[in-house]
Design a protein around this motif. Sequence first.
Motif, short mmCIF file in Angstrom:
data_model
loop_
_atom_site.label_atom_id
_atom_site.label_comp_id
_atom_site.label_asym_id
_atom_site.label_seq_id
_atom_site.Cartn_x
_atom_site.Cartn_y
_atom_site.Cartn_z
N VAL A 1 65.07 110.53 -7.39
CA VAL A 1 66.02 111.63 -7.64
C VAL A 1 67.46 111.20 -7.39
O VAL A 1 68.37 111.61 -8.10
CB VAL A 1 65.67 112.92 -6.85
N GLY A 2 67.66 110.35 -6.38
CA GLY A 2 69.02 109.90 -6.07
C GLY A 2 69.66 109.14 -7.23
O GLY A 2 70.88 109.19 -7.42
N ASP A 3 68.84 108.47 -8.02
CA ASP A 3 69.36 107.63 -9.11
C ASP A 3 69.99 108.43 -10.23
O ASP A 3 70.69 107.88 -11.08
CB ASP A 3 68.23 106.79 -9.71
N VAL A 4 69.73 109.72 -10.28
CA VAL A 4 70.27 110.52 -11.39
C VAL A 4 71.38 111.47 -10.95
O VAL A 4 71.85 112.29 -11.74
CB VAL A 4 69.16 111.30 -12.14
N VAL A 5 71.80 111.34 -9.69
CA VAL A 5 72.90 112.19 -9.22
C VAL A 5 74.21 111.47 -9.54
O VAL A 5 74.49 110.41 -9.02
CB VAL A 5 72.79 112.45 -7.70
N PRO A 6 75.01 112.02 -10.45
CA PRO A 6 76.21 111.30 -10.91
C PRO A 6 77.37 111.34 -9.93
O PRO A 6 77.45 112.23 -9.07
CB PRO A 6 76.59 112.03 -12.19
N TYR A 7 78.26 110.37 -10.08
CA TYR A 7 79.53 110.39 -9.35
C TYR A 7 80.52 111.18 -10.20
O TYR A 7 80.70 110.90 -11.39
CB TYR A 7 80.02 108.95 -9.14
N ASN A 8 81.14 112.13 -9.55
CA ASN A 8 82.07 113.00 -10.25
C ASN A 8 83.49 112.48 -10.05
O ASN A 8 84.05 112.61 -8.98
CB ASN A 8 81.88 114.42 -9.69
N LYS A 9 84.06 111.89 -11.11
CA LYS A 9 85.36 111.21 -10.97
C LYS A 9 86.51 112.14 -10.60
O LYS A 9 87.40 111.77 -9.88
CB LYS A 9 85.70 110.46 -12.25
N GLY A 10 86.47 113.34 -11.09
CA GLY A 10 87.58 114.25 -10.80
C GLY A 10 87.41 114.96 -9.47
O GLY A 10 87.85 116.09 -9.30
N ILE B 1 69.16 109.41 -17.55
CA ILE B 1 68.07 108.50 -17.92
C ILE B 1 68.55 107.48 -18.95
O ILE B 1 68.08 106.35 -19.00
CB ILE B 1 66.84 109.32 -18.36
N GLN B 2 69.60 107.87 -19.71
CA GLN B 2 70.12 106.92 -20.72
C GLN B 2 71.22 106.02 -20.19
O GLN B 2 71.66 105.12 -20.86
CB GLN B 2 70.73 107.72 -21.88
N ASP B 3 71.75 106.31 -19.01
CA ASP B 3 72.93 105.59 -18.52
C ASP B 3 72.63 105.02 -17.13
O ASP B 3 72.27 105.77 -16.24
CB ASP B 3 74.08 106.62 -18.44
N SER B 4 72.79 103.71 -17.00
CA SER B 4 72.52 103.17 -15.66
C SER B 4 73.77 102.50 -15.09
O SER B 4 73.68 101.64 -14.23
CB SER B 4 71.35 102.20 -15.71
N SER B 5 74.94 102.91 -15.54
CA SER B 5 76.16 102.22 -15.10
C SER B 5 76.48 102.52 -13.64
O SER B 5 76.25 103.63 -13.14
CB SER B 5 77.34 102.65 -15.97
N ALA B 6 77.01 101.50 -12.99
CA ALA B 6 77.38 101.64 -11.56
C ALA B 6 78.49 102.66 -11.41
O ALA B 6 78.56 103.38 -10.41
CB ALA B 6 77.82 100.30 -11.01
N ALA B 7 79.38 102.75 -12.41
CA ALA B 7 80.51 103.67 -12.30
C ALA B 7 80.03 105.13 -12.30
O ALA B 7 80.62 105.97 -11.63
CB ALA B 7 81.48 103.44 -13.46
N ASN B 8 78.96 105.41 -13.01
CA ASN B 8 78.46 106.79 -13.07
C ASN B 8 77.35 107.08 -12.07
O ASN B 8 77.18 108.21 -11.63
CB ASN B 8 77.97 107.11 -14.48
N TYR B 9 76.56 106.07 -11.75
CA TYR B 9 75.40 106.29 -10.87
C TYR B 9 75.38 105.27 -9.72
O TYR B 9 74.50 104.39 -9.66
CB TYR B 9 74.10 106.25 -11.69
N PRO B 10 76.35 105.39 -8.80
CA PRO B 10 76.50 104.37 -7.75
C PRO B 10 75.27 104.22 -6.85
O PRO B 10 75.04 103.14 -6.31
CB PRO B 10 77.68 104.89 -6.92
#
Length: 488
Positions: A36-45, A66-75
């Motif tokens: 579950v932690g892997d899908v909690v996004p980082y909110n830039k604003g 599930i489609q995005d595994s970038s470090a910037a969005n899913y630290p």
Amino acid sequence: MEEMRRNFPENFLWGGAIAASQAEGAFNADGRGLSVGDVVPYNKGLNRKEINHHKNISNEVIALAIQDSSAANYPKRYGIDFYHHYKEDIALFAEMGFKVFRFSISWSRIFPQGDELLPNEAGLVFYGKVFAELEKYGIEPLVTISHFDMPLYLVEEYGGWLNRKLIDFYMRYAKVLFTRYPKVKYWITFNEINASVFSTFKGVGLLKDRSAHFEQECFQAVHHQFVASALAVQLGHELIPGSQIGCMIARFTTYAATSKPEDVMQMLHDDQYRNFFFTDVQTRGYYPSYMDRYFAEHDIQLTLQQGDVEILRAGAVDYVSFSYYMSMISSADPEHLEQTAGNLVGGIKNPHLQASDWGWQIDPVGLRYTLNQLYDRYQKPLFIVENGVGALDQLDEHGNVHDEYRMDYFREHIRQMKEAILDGVDLLGYTIWSAIDIVSSSTSEMSKRYGFIYVDQNDDGSGTLNRLKKDSFYWYQKVIESNGEDLG
Ligand code: BG6
């Protein structure tokens, strides 16, 4: 009469804590499944002082993740790469003098989906190496079996902890851990089990937009966790004689806004519904009667299976552990009062307290109050397994962090712990949050730093991952060396 406790006991467990989903990274290494932690996004604003960062995770949010595994969005998927740095990190903990290290096992590293019959051997091998490294330095492990990172598949396929089958899956997982790591003495069944009501996605895998009667589902889900915890306590005792298995809550210590009787009554209710309900069930082994009225008034009907009552009774915990970051205010008439942020939930601002950069109200005396309250109520050993302050640390030109604010925070809290020990409280240990900088649970950012060790990593995942000792590193080393006497 027992002699008055004067100081930290000789065998006091000083140390620090982390959680797998915020530290390990390596989210898809060696067969690990998504959690579950892997899908909690980082909110830039991000607005740091926002009251509640736990925005409801929805179907859409999960689908995007599930489609995005970038470090910037899913630290959280990358953490601080403890998975590959554990030796270096444990060596630093040993240098600080840690007697205990609290960490969690990533459930989806052991059972990638959660419902398999057999565990993932590679995951077990990894933790075997971590335990061996701790043993090398004589550091006692304190293991959280589930810390906000249940396998995502269990949410998607089974509907999270609302489904009773989760008890069986959790027990299969716990049995593997108890069997495979029989030298571990200290366990915690669930991190902050009251997150089941306050941060439901990471706590029990529930989504509001999938639910008809959300509050009822949260309480049903936590009932399943209570049963799982009680069964795990019994199994742990059977498989590891002498093991100590504890419960854990996010402790929301609260004061009445005024001496008005209605405010004091509200304080009692807040304490019951937010704190005591959870520790009462797990420590006394039965549902407290004050919840009957709450359930009736909120139209909540729990389904208990035959045998549940006996399971809860037989699975009372050995010790009570909790996180303590801040305190709160209770008022019968909160509407016009100023609000501030806090751990998992926000609340009314206390004019007598300072707050962190994130608005969490700093209250060392509240820790003494909490320790007294919990010990009076349960007469079982207590363990503070999280306490700390998230701050915006700055590196100077020599690569040092002069974090006086952090030392001030801990100094005052440790002073109050000592007062509580003089008050007669039986305190087993103290694992500060966090042993090293890790990704924030609520905001998924790196800038909210808690550690005594700085990790060179930015919010977007860039950085060398180098570990640097902050000033607080040397300070805590002295605290431990002097068994809490030298607070600098
Ligand atoms: C507790 C959690 O709620 O608070 C930790 O058990 C978390 O996982 C800690 O990191 C601090 O919260 P945050 O949101 O500042 O990381």
